[in-house]
Design an enzyme around this catalytic site. Structure first.
Site, PDB file in Angstrom:
ATOM      1  N   GLU A  70       6.186  11.062 -41.331  1.00 26.40           N
ATOM      2  CA  GLU A  70       4.727  11.332 -41.476  1.00 26.40           C
ATOM      3  C   GLU A  70       4.453  12.318 -40.233  1.00 26.40           C
ATOM      4  O   GLU A  70       3.784  13.518 -40.303  1.00 26.40           O
ATOM      5  CB  GLU A  70       3.850  10.155 -40.869  1.00 26.40           C
ATOM      6  CG  GLU A  70       4.114   9.179 -42.105  1.00 26.40           C
ATOM      7  CD  GLU A  70       3.752   9.570 -43.567  1.00 26.40           C
ATOM      8  OE1 GLU A  70       2.690  10.341 -43.651  1.00 26.40           O
ATOM      9  OE2 GLU A  70       4.341   9.033 -44.215  1.00 26.40           O
ATOM     10  N   GLU A  83       6.600  16.627 -49.465  1.00 24.98           N
ATOM     11  CA  GLU A  83       7.374  15.545 -49.282  1.00 24.98           C
ATOM     12  C   GLU A  83       8.729  15.603 -49.398  1.00 24.98           C
ATOM     13  O   GLU A  83       9.614  14.943 -48.562  1.00 24.98           O
ATOM     14  CB  GLU A  83       7.018  14.534 -50.660  1.00 24.98           C
ATOM     15  CG  GLU A  83       5.472  14.434 -50.826  1.00 24.98           C
ATOM     16  CD  GLU A  83       5.098  13.722 -49.607  1.00 24.98           C
ATOM     17  OE1 GLU A  83       5.769  13.166 -48.749  1.00 24.98           O
ATOM     18  OE2 GLU A  83       3.716  13.264 -49.312  1.00 24.98           O
TER      19      GLU A  83
END
Length: 879
Positions: free
Chosen positions: A322, A344
């Site tokens: 994150e 991602e």
């Protein structure tokens, strides 16, 4: 193809996709949102007001913006001294938009759009929603939080909800005096209070320019731990009351990792603070909102006394992932969801790199091959897979591509490219990319251009088939002489039967080669054609040769018998490095499942691993053998298969035992859990007896059982359990304060070998006893046996309307629950039954998962039919 023409290909594809995307009209563009929200936790409603600074780009009588489950009560546009009211507001539910029709045409130029609106704090874990938790005195309470990615900012406020339409956000929130409010930026010193009504309004500093999906706000009773990075960035971990100390490990990781990324990317973290918060109800694992990252409790919190190594490793990785997004995704954002992998895939790769940097003892890059490369290959070997750059046209399709292709294949091809370019060149290319495009949007070719600039290589030419085409290659290697080999490439399919039109891609493949001559040295050769004969002088006269050395390439390798046979000795003697031993056995089972080699060849190779000591290698063996055990459960040779598994694992199991030994590391603890679980599940009585003894003692004395062994003991207690065993674990689930402990118990309950227990667990699914976020764990466990699969499928069918109402329509959990419920079956009859059931059902948001599940079922059925007789005969020696 030249770099220039490759760029043209990308341009044409982008244009074609853009014409079909469901996008908002381009007659206006926002620059600043002034957003004020008033949430009401007592009735789960909220009100809002916003002023949007706009540029009207062309004369128009109306504006269209995203709006879902929001009622707009007032809309007035101000241009200069003129206020223009709406004469009609209409909602297009399918498009998730609202159309504001004005009394007179809007003229090009600057304008302010003033809106008043209201909505519900929903229970769907999407948009602006409510999350329930239990206070220290047992009282049920709620917080309000957000989850906007991919397209749910529109559930919280009317907006231009597309990643390329970036803007600044000035947020203010009015809440009761006793609550706290957080957003992406710190609060200003201005706090407006109404003492009579006991409310306050908190204003937050303006955000940087960013996409709507990155905005966040949280309201509730919160506590926190605080630290600062070496650069002076304030860093906090927030939790519901009573849990802040469980955030200590995540805080320590986060502070170090934020500084690591600032140095690695050579771009300082641009916000004045970084908050991370544990949310009791959360659909995904975490969400990278800029400056306010939200997490499931189990991915942020861990207890030094009661959390196993696996939990700490998971927390460290999710925090790293994150925080990597604060640069890859937030500072530089993909232009459209087709390029989701730029977010991602990179966060996955760089996140693992950070974990390796701070925790080298975890051997992250060896685990990366098993956890990401092989996982991606499992999906990408299906016809129902999709390219990394996948066309996306409607918002309802987006959640389905948050999958092993965008994350794991994306990370794997990045890792492959980084290895090819070299670490320093690769990092320099990333720095060029991030600096050039900060606060902007990009497509994949922008990354290739930056890496080409750094490396002076045609990166777009090298990589285009890896990201634009579905699937990946099987490299077949035949020996010409002791240092010359014939390399051939074709598309790998799990069914082993690609049609000519499915096998037209030729990949640019860099193949690492090592040998017994110098096992620590890797030589690289490039395969750019369908078939090439290549000399590798360094392996001349070698006893054994390993291809795809280091497992840096995203392909499967099939060796001729004369090349494969010598590797058995290199494996049993541990001469091969762990990552290469991992690759050999994984390739063997993948080839067996595709029908390219007999299954017997793979299991005989597995017998070479009896001396294995590495956790990740054993974990890979376990995954493949568990697949066989699940598939063979109803076969006459199932008992013999379990004895074969015991014969393979008994040596390492006896060596490890149950107790931690002096000098052991974290991976030894993980290995012990893995091996004991396999032996017990296969029926090894010594392990089952010890597990029973430890379970009974644990019920009397909860401090008696190591956290690293707790789930093993729970699951083995559910092998032929008494009703009291079931009730004991159910009580652990109901009373545990740590959510990770609840999940251990819940997963174990679903593994009970008694059908009546499975039925009880399934009855809990929609009773309110299990959080919606955790329902997927139920289906993973209950479908682990043939009886459980049937019971789960029947339960799913009888509750279809509830499943569809709660999770359908494109919500995050829907495709996952669908896949877990369906994909364990292995007969053509069941595939047809499933097709019949869904023939008239709405599968919006689940079409890919449905297709993947059917293909997996049919692939398993084909594999079983092909191997059951010969393998059954081979297993007779273990009866």
């Amino acid at each position: 193809v030249s770099t220039q023409s490759t760029g043209s290909v990308y341009f044409i594809m982008a244009e074609q996709k853009q014409q079909q995307r469901q996008l908002l009209p381009t007659n206006a563009r926002p620059s600043v949102y002034h957003l004020h929200l008033i949430p009401h936790l007592e009735n789960f409603k909220f009100k809002g007001e916003e002023t949007i600074d706009l540029e009207i780009l062309e004369k128009t009588p109306h504006l269209v913006l995203h709006c879902r489950e929001i009622i707009i009560s007032s809309a007035i546009l101000v241009q200069g001294e003129h206020s223009i009211k709406t004469q009609r507001i209409t909602y297009q539910d399918e498009d998730q938009t609202a159309t504001l029709e004005f009394e007179s045409a809007l003229q090009p130029g600057n304008a302010k759009l003033n809106l008043e609106f209201s909505g519900d704090l929903n229970d769907k874990m999407a948009g602006f929603y409510r999350s329930k938790y239990t206070s220290s005195n047992g009282e049920s309470k709620f917080m309000a939080t957000t989850q906007f990615e991919p397209t749910d900012a529109r559930r919280a406020f009317p907006c231009w909800d597309e990643p390329a339409i970036k803007a600044k956000f000035l947020v203010s929130i009015t809440i009761p005096d006793h609550l706290s409010a957080l957003s992406n930026m710190p609060p200003t010193e201005i706090e407006l209070r109404d003492k009579e009504q006991k409310i306050k309004t908190i204003e937050f500093y303006p955000t940087p320019i960013m996409s709507t999906y990155l905005l966040a706000f949280v309201v509730g009773e919160l506590e926190y731990l605080e630290d600062k990075t070496k650069e002076g960035i304030r860093f906090r971990v927030y939790t519901p009351p009573g849990k802040k100390e469980l955030g200590r490990f995540a805080l320590d990781c986060g502070v170090k990792m934020l500084s690591y990324y600032s140095d690695y990317f050579n771009i300082p973290y641009p916000l004045p603070k970084q908050d991370m918060i544990a949310i009791p109800d959360f659909a995904a694992g975490a969400m990278e909102n800029w400056g306010l990252i939200t997490y499931r409790e189990v991915t942020l919190l861990c207890d030094p006394k009661n959390s196993p190594v696996a939990t700490r490793a998971r927390v460290a990785y999710v925090v790293a992932h994150e925080l990597a997004h604060q640069w890859f995704g937030n500072l530089v954002t993909m232009e459209w969801w087709t390029d989701l992998w730029l977010n991602e895939g990179f966060a996955t790769f760089i996140g693992n790199q950070a974990v390796h940097h701070f925790f080298p003892e975890w051997e992250t890059w060896t685990q990366f091959v098993s956890d990401y490369v092989f996982r991606a290959q499992g999906l990408d070997g299906l016809r129902s897979s999709h390219p990394i750059e996948v066309p996306i046209y409607k918002s309802q399709e987006i959640d389905e591509i948050f999958d092993a292709i965008s994350y794991s294949k994306g990370a794997s091809v990045i890792s492959m490219l980084a290895n090819y370019l070299g670490e320093e060149t690769f990092r320099n290319g990333l720095r060029i990319y991030l600096d050039r495009h900060k606060y902007k949007n990009t497509i994949t070719k922008d990354l290739w251009h930056a890496l080409s600039e750094a490396s002076k290589l045609p990166v777009a030419d090298i990589m285009q088939n890896w990201t634009l085409k579905i699937g990946y290659p099987l490299v077949t290697v035949d020996k010409i002489n002791d240092h010359t080999f014939k390399f051939s490439q074709s598309r790998f399919l799990s069914t082993g039967d690609p049609k000519p039109e499915e096998d037209e891609t030729v990949w640019w493949i860099s193949i690492g080669v090592t040998s017994s001559n110098d096992p620590g040295k890797i030589h690289y050769v490039d395969l750019k054609e369908r078939s090439q004969q290549i000399e590798v002088p360094a392996v001349k006269n070698a006893t054994w040769v390993k291809f795809n050395a280091g497992q840096s390439g995203f392909f499967r390798t099939k060796l001729s018998p004369e090349l494969l046979s010598p590797l058995s000795l290199a494996i049993s003697s541990l001469s091969l490095k762990p990552v290469d031993r991992l690759g050999v056995i994984s390739d063997a089972f993948a080839l067996a499942r595709s029908g390219s080699i007999p299954l017997i060849q793979a299991v005989e190779l597995a017998e070479s691993y009896k001396n294995e000591t590495n956790y990740t290698v054993w974990s890979e063996l376990t995954d493949n053998l568990n697949f066989l055990l699940g598939l063979w459960e109803d076969q006459p040779s199932y008992g013999a298969l379990k004895k074969f598994v015991i014969s393979l694992y008994r040596g390492i199991g006896d060596k490890l035992g149950w107790e931690v030994k002096q000098g052991e590391g974290d991976l030894d603890k993980l290995l012990r859990s893995n091996v004991l679980s396999v032996l017990g599940s296969a029926g090894y009585q010594n392990v089952l007896n010890e597990a029973r003894k430890r379970f009974d003692e644990y019920i009397k004395n909860p401090s008696s059982l190591s956290p690293d062994l707790r789930f093993v003991v729970y699951r083995l207690a559910m092998k032929n359990p008494t009703d009291q065993d079931f009730e004991n674990i159910l009580n652990i689930y109901k009373t545990a304060s740590m959510h990770e402990e609840k999940l251990r118990a819940l997963r174990a309950l679903g593994l009970s070998t008694k059908p009546e227990h499975t039925s009880k667990v399934l009855d809990m699914v929609f009773s309110g006893d299990i959080r919606d976020q955790d329902l997927a764990y139920v289906y993973v466990s209950t479908t682990s046996t043939s009886i459980g699969r049937e019971l789960s499928w029947n339960h799913f069918k009888s509750h279809w309307q509830l499943v569809q109402a709660k999770f359908g329509g494109g919500l995050f959990l829907f495709p996952r629950i669908l896949e877990y419920t369906l994909s364990g079956f292995s007969t053509e009859e069941k595939a047809k039954e499933i097709e019949e059931f869904f023939s008239d059902k709405d599968l919006t948001g689940g079409h890919r998962a449905y297709s993947k599940s059917l293909e997996t079922i049919r692939s398993s059925a084909k594999f079983l039919e092909k191997n059951k007789n010969d393998f059954g005969q081979w297993l007779k020696k273990f009866e």
